[in-house]
Design a protein around this motif. Structure first.
Motif, PDB file in Angstrom:
ATOM      1  N   HIS A  38      56.525   7.898  -6.995  1.00  0.00           N
ATOM      2  CA  HIS A  38      56.172   6.544  -7.417  1.00  0.00           C
ATOM      3  C   HIS A  38      55.899   5.660  -6.197  1.00  0.00           C
ATOM      4  O   HIS A  38      56.368   5.923  -5.106  1.00  0.00           O
ATOM      5  CB  HIS A  38      57.275   5.940  -8.291  1.00  0.00           C
ATOM      6  N   HIS A  39      55.103   4.610  -6.404  1.00  0.00           N
ATOM      7  CA  HIS A  39      54.761   3.687  -5.330  1.00  0.00           C
ATOM      8  C   HIS A  39      55.827   2.610  -5.198  1.00  0.00           C
ATOM      9  O   HIS A  39      56.419   2.187  -6.181  1.00  0.00           O
ATOM     10  CB  HIS A  39      53.413   3.005  -5.609  1.00  0.00           C
ATOM     11  N   GLU A  40      56.041   2.169  -3.985  1.00  0.00           N
ATOM     12  CA  GLU A  40      56.964   1.069  -3.752  1.00  0.00           C
ATOM     13  C   GLU A  40      56.314  -0.223  -4.245  1.00  0.00           C
ATOM     14  O   GLU A  40      55.133  -0.462  -4.017  1.00  0.00           O
ATOM     15  CB  GLU A  40      57.295   0.941  -2.267  1.00  0.00           C
ATOM     16  N   THR A  41      57.110  -1.053  -4.900  1.00  0.00           N
ATOM     17  CA  THR A  41      56.587  -2.330  -5.376  1.00  0.00           C
ATOM     18  C   THR A  41      57.090  -3.447  -4.482  1.00  0.00           C
ATOM     19  O   THR A  41      57.988  -3.257  -3.660  1.00  0.00           O
ATOM     20  CB  THR A  41      57.026  -2.596  -6.833  1.00  0.00           C
ATOM     21  N   VAL A  84      52.163  -3.287  -6.466  1.00  0.00           N
ATOM     22  CA  VAL A  84      52.176  -2.473  -5.258  1.00  0.00           C
ATOM     23  C   VAL A  84      51.578  -3.358  -4.166  1.00  0.00           C
ATOM     24  O   VAL A  84      50.485  -3.897  -4.334  1.00  0.00           O
ATOM     25  CB  VAL A  84      51.328  -1.194  -5.448  1.00  0.00           C
TER      26      VAL A  84
END
Length: 118
Positions: A38-41, A84
Motif C-alpha cells: 500500500h502507498h503511504e498517505t 498519497v
C-alpha cells in the motif's frame, strides 16, 4: 446419443461442481503481499495544517482547489489524510495558504527565512 458424443470428444461436464470458488494455497500469500504494497498517505497533522491555513485565508475547499487547479476532492483527501502525497500539489497549496507543509519548519509561514549563520 448425446453422452456418446461428449465421450467421443473427451468432454465431460460436472454440473454439481463450482470450481470458481475453490481456494488455493496462494490466497494467503497474495493477501499478505497486497497489504504490504500500500502507498503511504499524507499525515493527519499536515491535513490539519492545510485546513487551518485555508481557513485563515477564508477559503473553502473549492476555492483552494480552484486556485491550485485541482478538484475539490483532492483538497478533501489531503485534509482527511487519505491522499498519497504529491510534491507538486503540496507546493501549490503551500504558496496559496502561505504555510510550509514539509520539513522541519512545518506550520511556519512560507516567507520566514531561517537565521543566517555567521
Amino acid at each position: 446419443m448425446m453422452n456418446a458424443r461428449r465421450e467421443a470428444f473427451g468432454i465431460s461436464f460436472n454440473a454439481a461442481t463450482n470450481k470458481q470458488h475453490a481456494t488455493s494455497l496462494n490466497t494467503l500469500k497474495l493477501d499478505k503481499e497486497t497489504e504490504e504494497l500500500h502507498h503511504e498517505t499524507i499525515s493527519l497533522d499536515v491535513g490539519r495544517l492545510i485546513q487551518q491555513g485555508r481557513q485563515s485565508k477564508n477559503l473553502t475547499q473549492k476555492d483552494l482547489a480552484t486556485r491550485i487547479n485541482e478538484k475539490q476532492q483532492v483538497i478533501n483527501d489531503y485534509e482527511a489524510g487519505r491522499a498519497v502525497p504529491n510534491q507538486n500539489v503540496l507546493t501549490k497549496i503551500e504558496r496559496v495558504i502561505g504555510m510550509k507543509l514539509r520539513g522541519k519548519e512545518k506550520g511556519q509561514p512560507l516567507d520566514a527565512k531561517p537565521p543566517k549563520k555567521k
